[in-house]
Design an enzyme around this catalytic site. Structure first.
Site, PDB file in Angstrom:
ATOM      1  N   SER A 555       0.739  -1.020   0.104  1.00 60.93           N
ATOM      2  CA  SER A 555       0.056  -0.061   0.052  1.00 60.93           C
ATOM      3  C   SER A 555       0.855   1.331  -0.212  1.00 60.93           C
ATOM      4  O   SER A 555       2.017   1.246   0.424  1.00 60.93           O
ATOM      5  CB  SER A 555      -0.763  -0.020   1.280  1.00 60.93           C
ATOM      6  OG  SER A 555      -1.604   1.256   1.532  1.00 60.93           O
ATOM      7  N   TYR A 568      -3.057  -0.701  10.209  1.00 62.96           N
ATOM      8  CA  TYR A 568      -2.859  -1.023   9.000  1.00 62.96           C
ATOM      9  C   TYR A 568      -1.823  -0.564   8.257  1.00 62.96           C
ATOM     10  O   TYR A 568      -0.936  -1.404   7.665  1.00 62.96           O
ATOM     11  CB  TYR A 568      -4.282  -0.405   8.162  1.00 62.96           C
ATOM     12  CG  TYR A 568      -4.283  -0.492   6.673  1.00 62.96           C
ATOM     13  CD1 TYR A 568      -4.668  -1.742   5.980  1.00 62.96           C
ATOM     14  CD2 TYR A 568      -3.634   0.557   5.775  1.00 62.96           C
ATOM     15  CE1 TYR A 568      -4.677  -1.940   4.772  1.00 62.96           C
ATOM     16  CE2 TYR A 568      -3.844   0.219   4.308  1.00 62.96           C
ATOM     17  CZ  TYR A 568      -4.459  -1.057   4.064  1.00 62.96           C
ATOM     18  OH  TYR A 568      -4.249  -1.064   2.622  1.00 62.96           O
TER      19      TYR A 568
END
Length: 678
Positions: A555, A568
């Site tokens: 990400s 996350y």
């Protein structure tokens, strides 16, 4: 009249081809003769409709028929140059076509056109081939069928075989068909119904005779120590052997695999005569074109360990290649096509089962089905007599037939990922599904792994049949579940080449709101899950010795600090560093490890749909439905990122164009300056 003739032929072909007792996949051909209209004169013209080259009876449609003018086709007898030049006759069929002619005529066209019957069926039933390959097949034909079926000594398919069968029919007006020595059967009739009835009568009569007169143990008594392992044990052993096996059989070119532990295969390998019979190879031309002239047989009992079996396989593979090269050199002439490869296509492991291989899954599966047919043929022949296939010289003439080579050369160019096998985690939706779809479209076999088996199977079915994609359940945080998914992949397709660590989830919370459970959940799925999947996959990739790719869907958050996503972003940073670590460690095995850093992928995303999107929208003070547009506007390119953009990057990473790239992170974020890697 024409429409009914063709419709009846298609219906008959589909019925005959749908039942494996009648013929194998893509094996055999059917025909009908009738009257059509000559568009040049408006008058009647007698036509022949016959299944074209390479088609399959079970799925035959009108477009798969070759259409010829019967008078011109039969006139070719006047220019036939003899058996030594009969291959030239296939090109001559082009001059007999009606209009554009439909599908390309096959080598068996002469058989259908020259035989004086309105309808002809040529099939490869196990029961018929069992008689055709028995040492006393001619006598058995007379005993079983009387004057209704005539024996035809082995002759390679072609124009002369058509002439032979036509002459036999003229000389035997009461006959309804033939047993073709070493090959199959041909039947005929005045109507489509009668031809089908005659074909089925020959097939069923042969099967009934074999059942009634066969010896109790056609393959000999059970061989001590060669019986089938318990199901769980044999499948575990098969999964452990599969990677090494695939690497060996891919010495010349990459192969996809198929595994079966059908009881008939296990029974054959448990019997005393299986080494002798396996060495004799197959007989029907359709069989050994798909399976090579004989299989590689592991000469160890079922109790042999995986390590012992692998060691023996390496030696047997070397011996097989040397033997095949010698076979080629013994039989090749100046005009023979180049050797296509010396690796086996069928590998038999007592107590475990059969591995079959091909350029794609369908070809590998069908090769296994053909050897299954060969076992059935051997059982029938040995039960009544002695199995006696056609000799080596004739097998070579078929395998390296110029017409067969021409057919291979006409095949379309392989897709970029042909013969590659991919496992994508979290692939039932969103980015993972887009990746799996793209990889399959580029020729790969795909295993869709997801928490939900039902959703994984649904996604796989949308991509294609089980020769293209399968779905498996996988909780990536579980060692056992991950190994199950990897084993499912290697048993379904023979091995593994490409792994995409995509499974993920996110909880958008601030530091003070993030619980220990929140932290553990996200790290278990993404950091630990990626580690477990990569570790299990690496064992397969190393054993195969074929290189491969591991790709992490990380990400933008792995390098960019944003609010309210501590767990996350931290786990994505973990994944990003796994890429660097594994790239350094696995490079010596030819395994490339790379990552992709997407951002703002809202459309179709499971993460955003599960609440992350609402939380991120709240964080940014916008409506959730506008989140994709919001992310797009903050990028340099002002473009929304969708799952297919990520899939494109995965595809590029695993093509030959980036064969020298490892340890790379590719941003797929439409340009976020704060996340630039350098």
């Amino acid at each position: 009249m024409t429409e009914k003739t063709v419709a009846d032929l298609i219906a008959r072909s589909n019925r005959l081809g749908a039942d494996p007792k009648n013929t194998n996949y893509a094996g055999g051909n059917t025909s009908a003769k009738g009257v059509g209209t000559d568009p040049a004169t408006g008058g009647d013209v007698e036509l022949l409709w016959v299944k074209g080259s390479g088609g399959d009876l079970g799925t035959l449609t009108e477009s798969g028929l070759a259409v010829l003018r019967l008078d011109r086709m039969r006139a070719l007898q006047n220019v036939y140059p003899g058996v030594d030049r009969e291959d030239e006759m296939v090109a001559s069929f082009d001059y007999t076509l009606h209009g554009k002619g439909g599908a390309a005529p096959s080598i068996d066209t002469a058989m259908h056109g020259l035989v004086d019957a309105a309808h002809v069926d040529h099939l490869h039933p196990d029961s018929g081939i069992a008689i055709a390959t028995a040492a006393d097949g001619e006598e058995l034909t007379k005993t079983i069928f009387g004057d209704k079926v005539v024996w035809v000594p082995w002759r390679r398919p072609g124009f002369q075989l058509g002439l032979d069968i036509a002459a036999i029919k003229r000389a035997n007006p009461d006959a309804i068909g033939c047993i073709l020595g070493g090959h199959g059967i041909t039947a005929w009739g005045d109507t489509s119904v009668q031809s089908e009835k005659n074909s089925l009568w020959i097939i069923d009569t042969a099967a009934e005779y074999i059942a009634a007169h066969s010896r109790p143990e056609p393959f000999g008594p059970a061989l001590d120590g060669y019986g089938a392992l318990a199901e769980a044990e044999r499948r575990a052993k098969a999964a452990a052997l599969a990677p090494t096996l695939r690497g060996l059989v891919s010495t010349d070119k990459p192969q996809v695999g198929h595994f079966t532990d059908d009881p008939a295969v296990l029974d054959f390998l448990a019997s005393a005569e299986h080494p002798r019979l396996a060495a004799l190879g197959t007989s029907c031309p359709d069989h050994f074109l798909r399976t090579k002239v004989k299989p590689l047989l592991v000469d160890l009992p079922a109790s042999a360990s995986v390590e012992e079996t692998i060691e023996r396989l390496r030696t047997l593979h070397e011996e097989y290649r040397a033997d095949y090269i010698a076979y080629y050199e013994r039989n090749a002439t100046a005009g023979s096509p180049a050797m296509r490869g010396a690796d086996p296509l069928i590998v038999l492991v007592p107590g475990v089962g059969m591995f079959s291989y091909g350029a794609n899954k369908q070809t590998a599966r069908v090769a296994g089905e053909f050897y299954f047919n060969a076992i059935s043929v051997m059982r029938g022949a040995e039960g009544l007599s002695t199995y006696a296939p056609i000799d080596e010289v004739e097998k070579f003439r078929i395998e390296y037939w110029a017409l067969e080579e021409a057919k291979l050369q006409r095949m379309p160019k392989p897709k970029p990922l042909a013969a590659r096998i991919a496992l994508v985690t979290g692939a039932a939706s969103g980015i993972g599904k887009a990746i799996a779809t793209r990889l399959a479209a580029e020729g790969a076999c795909v295993v869709i792994a997801d928490l939900s088996l039902e959703k994984a199977q649904e996604a796989a079915a949308e991509i294609g049949n089980t020769d293209i994609a399968i779905g498996v359940a996988a909780d990536v945080s579980s060692v056992k579940a991950v190994q199950f998914a990897i084993d499912a992949a290697v048993l379904a397709f023979g091995g593994l080449d490409l792994v995409v660590n995509n499974a993920g989830l996110s909880l958008s919370k601030s530091l003070l709101e993030t619980s220990e459970a929140d932290w553990d959940l996200q790290h278990d799925v993404m950091a630990k899950g990626s580690f477990l999947v990569s570790k299990a996959a690496a064992r397969v990739l190393i054993d195969q010795e074929l290189g491969g790719d591991i790709i992490y869907i990380s990400s933008k958050n792995s390098v960019f600090a944003g609010p309210n996503n501590i767990a996350y972003s931290a786990t994505k940073a973990d994944q990003a560093h796994q890429v660097r670590l594994l790239a350094a460690e696995l490079g010596e095995y030819g395994v490339k490890v790379n990552g992709i850093n997407p951002d703002g992928v809202v459309r179709g995303s499971g993460i955003f749909a599960s609440g992350w999107g609402a939380n991120r929208a709240k964080t940014y003070g916008i409506d959730e439905q506008d989140l994709g547009k919001f992310y797009a506007q903050r990028t340099i390119l002002k473009r929304e990122v969708v799952p297919e953009n990520v899939a494109n990057a995965v595809f590029v990473l695993c093509t030959s164009d980036l064969s020298h790239t490892t340890g790379l992170h590719i941003p797929v974020d439409a340009g976020v300056a704060a996340a630039f890697l350098r």
